[in-house]
Scaffold this motif. Structure first.
Motif, short mmCIF file in Angstrom:
data_model
loop_
_atom_site.label_atom_id
_atom_site.label_comp_id
_atom_site.label_asym_id
_atom_site.label_seq_id
_atom_site.Cartn_x
_atom_site.Cartn_y
_atom_site.Cartn_z
N PRO A 230 0.83 -1.21 0.00
CA PRO A 230 0.00 0.00 0.00
C PRO A 230 0.86 1.26 0.00
CG PRO A 230 -0.06 -1.05 2.15
CD PRO A 230 0.67 -1.99 1.24
N ALA A 231 0.59 2.17 -0.93
CA ALA A 231 1.35 3.43 -1.03
C ALA A 231 0.61 4.58 -0.35
CB ALA A 231 1.61 3.77 -2.49
N ILE A 232 -0.71 4.59 -0.45
CA ILE A 232 -1.52 5.64 0.18
C ILE A 232 -2.75 4.99 0.81
CG2 ILE A 232 -2.80 7.80 -0.13
CD1 ILE A 232 -1.09 8.33 -2.62
N ILE A 233 -3.03 5.37 2.05
CA ILE A 233 -4.22 4.89 2.77
C ILE A 233 -4.97 6.12 3.27
CG2 ILE A 233 -5.07 3.50 4.70
CD1 ILE A 233 -2.27 2.10 4.65
N GLU A 234 -6.19 6.28 2.86
CA GLU A 234 -6.97 7.46 3.26
C GLU A 234 -8.31 7.01 3.84
OE1 GLU A 234 -6.78 11.11 0.83
OE2 GLU A 234 -8.96 10.95 0.73
N VAL A 235 -8.58 7.44 5.07
CA VAL A 235 -9.81 7.04 5.76
C VAL A 235 -10.58 8.28 6.19
CG1 VAL A 235 -10.79 5.76 7.70
CG2 VAL A 235 -8.69 4.91 6.58
N TYR A 236 -11.79 8.39 5.69
CA TYR A 236 -12.68 9.49 6.09
C TYR A 236 -13.71 8.94 7.07
CZ TYR A 236 -16.49 12.90 5.85
OH TYR A 236 -17.49 13.80 6.17
N ASN A 237 -13.68 9.43 8.31
CA ASN A 237 -14.62 9.01 9.34
C ASN A 237 -15.92 9.81 9.19
OD1 ASN A 237 -16.06 8.88 11.90
ND2 ASN A 237 -14.22 7.90 12.72
N LYS A 238 -17.00 9.13 8.90
CA LYS A 238 -18.27 9.82 8.65
C LYS A 238 -18.89 10.39 9.91
CE LYS A 238 -19.45 7.16 4.49
NZ LYS A 238 -20.46 6.31 3.82
N GLN A 239 -18.51 9.87 11.07
CA GLN A 239 -19.06 10.38 12.33
C GLN A 239 -18.38 11.69 12.73
OE1 GLN A 239 -21.72 8.65 13.43
NE2 GLN A 239 -21.32 7.32 11.66
N THR A 240 -17.06 11.72 12.64
CA THR A 240 -16.32 12.92 13.02
C THR A 240 -16.13 13.89 11.85
OG1 THR A 240 -14.17 11.92 12.54
CG2 THR A 240 -15.07 11.60 14.76
N GLU A 241 -16.37 13.40 10.63
CA GLU A 241 -16.18 14.17 9.39
C GLU A 241 -14.72 14.63 9.25
OE1 GLU A 241 -19.12 17.26 9.46
OE2 GLU A 241 -20.71 15.90 8.78
N LYS A 242 -13.79 13.76 9.63
CA LYS A 242 -12.36 14.06 9.52
C LYS A 242 -11.65 12.97 8.76
CE LYS A 242 -12.29 16.79 13.78
NZ LYS A 242 -11.81 16.88 15.19
N THR A 243 -10.57 13.36 8.07
CA THR A 243 -9.83 12.43 7.22
C THR A 243 -8.40 12.26 7.72
OG1 THR A 243 -11.11 13.04 5.26
CG2 THR A 243 -8.98 12.00 4.88
N VAL A 244 -7.95 11.01 7.77
CA VAL A 244 -6.55 10.68 8.05
C VAL A 244 -5.98 10.05 6.79
CG1 VAL A 244 -4.96 9.29 9.42
CG2 VAL A 244 -6.96 10.33 10.51
N ARG A 245 -4.80 10.53 6.39
CA ARG A 245 -4.15 10.05 5.16
C ARG A 245 -2.72 9.63 5.47
NH1 ARG A 245 -4.59 11.19 -0.63
NH2 ARG A 245 -2.55 11.28 -1.62
N LEU A 246 -2.36 8.43 5.09
CA LEU A 246 -1.00 7.92 5.23
C LEU A 246 -0.40 7.75 3.84
CD1 LEU A 246 -2.28 7.17 8.02
CD2 LEU A 246 -0.78 5.17 8.03
N ALA A 247 0.78 8.34 3.63
CA ALA A 247 1.46 8.25 2.33
C ALA A 247 2.87 7.69 2.56
CB ALA A 247 1.53 9.61 1.66
N LEU A 248 3.20 6.65 1.85
CA LEU A 248 4.49 5.97 2.01
C LEU A 248 5.64 6.94 1.73
CD1 LEU A 248 5.49 3.05 2.61
CD2 LEU A 248 5.50 2.67 0.13
#
Length: 266
Positions: A230-248
């Motif tokens: 995995p090179a990029i992992i992006e998770v948008y939490n619908k409850q908090t409406e915030k996004t965390v993005r991990l980039a290799l």
């Protein structure tokens, strides 16, 4: 004559049933090796630090560990660090989630707060050990359940071995959520340690809890010999409406070699 005909029919039905019992998915010809990798972490669009991930196996029992904490000036405003430890059973037949443990540490001016989350597969259930009274504490222990971190590696395992991507379920301390695959296509991405764009598998998955985007490379030359990662992992939490993005940040590195148990289940 009728008796002979019925005997022949029963025999054919029995042979057909035996054949069906032996129909299984193809065994994996590649398993995720031991590795160390670093990811840049973005939270709501800001670079906040580095996530250090490592994956180690003893035969089929594997541990995926991810540590992240704010760095530099960001640490003055986001003063929390997390350690996540996931147990996986990896064999030529499956990449099975066993447990998830998270320790979240928040530093206040006068005290330090520590929060723990423990999710454990036990028999046919997944248990949330810190569940409060009258809150969900257990869910069915599907073979397709993963937390947000191990999900990316489970999909990598399936892609590299040409296995079906679905079904998949996302698990956290609040619930278990079936995932839908909305998009799977080839995409060009830029990575900080490469001069040119590279092609990746782009996947977009969705559940009632989160929207997830993944970019997974399948280029051994770019990945220090890894078949996929995995090179990029992006998770948008619908409850908090915030996004965390991990980039290799750089190509993953293999840690010390160990024996693999390809014949464990044979």
């Amino acid at each position: 004559m009728f008796h002979q005909w019925m005997t022949r029919i029963r025999k054919q039905a029995f042979l057909l049933l035996c054949g069906l019992l032996y129909v299984t998915l193809p065994k994996a010809d590649w398993m995720l090796p031991n590795f160390k990798a670093e990811f840049d972490v973005q939270f709501i669009g800001f670079n906040i630090g580095t996530a250090h991930q490592n994956f180690t196996c003893q035969l089929s029992r594997c541990t995926l560990r991810s540590e992240a904490k704010p760095e530099g000036l960001v640490a003055m405003f986001i003063n929390e660090a997390s350690v996540e430890t996931i147990q996986i059973e990896q064999t030529p037949n499956h990449f099975l989630w066993l447990s998830y443990h998270k320790t979240l540490t928040r530093h206040k001016s006068d005290r330090t707060l520590i929060k723990k989350i423990d999710l454990v597969r036990k028999n046919d259930q997944i248990l949330y050990l810190q569940a409060k009274p009258n809150h969900p504490a257990q869910w069915p222990a599907s073979d397709h359940v993963y937390d947000a971190i191990s999900l990316a590696y489970a999909i990598t395992y399936r892609l590299a071995n040409h296995q079906p991507l679905l079904p998949l379920q996302l698990q956290d301390e609040k619930g278990q959520y079936p995932l839908k695959l909305l998009t799977h296509k080839e995409d060009d991405i830029e990575l900080p340690w490469l001069d040119d764009e590279v092609k990746a598998h782009y996947l977009k998955l969705d559940s009632t809890q989160a929207a997830i985007q993944l970019w997974i490379l399948q280029d051994p030359h770019t990945l220090n010999g890894f078949k996929a990662f995995p090179a990029i992992i992006e998770v948008y939490n619908k409850q908090t409406e915030k996004t965390v993005r991990l980039a290799l940040k750089s190509s993953p590195h293999s840690s010390h070699a160990i024996k693999r148990a390809f014949n464990e289940t044979e």
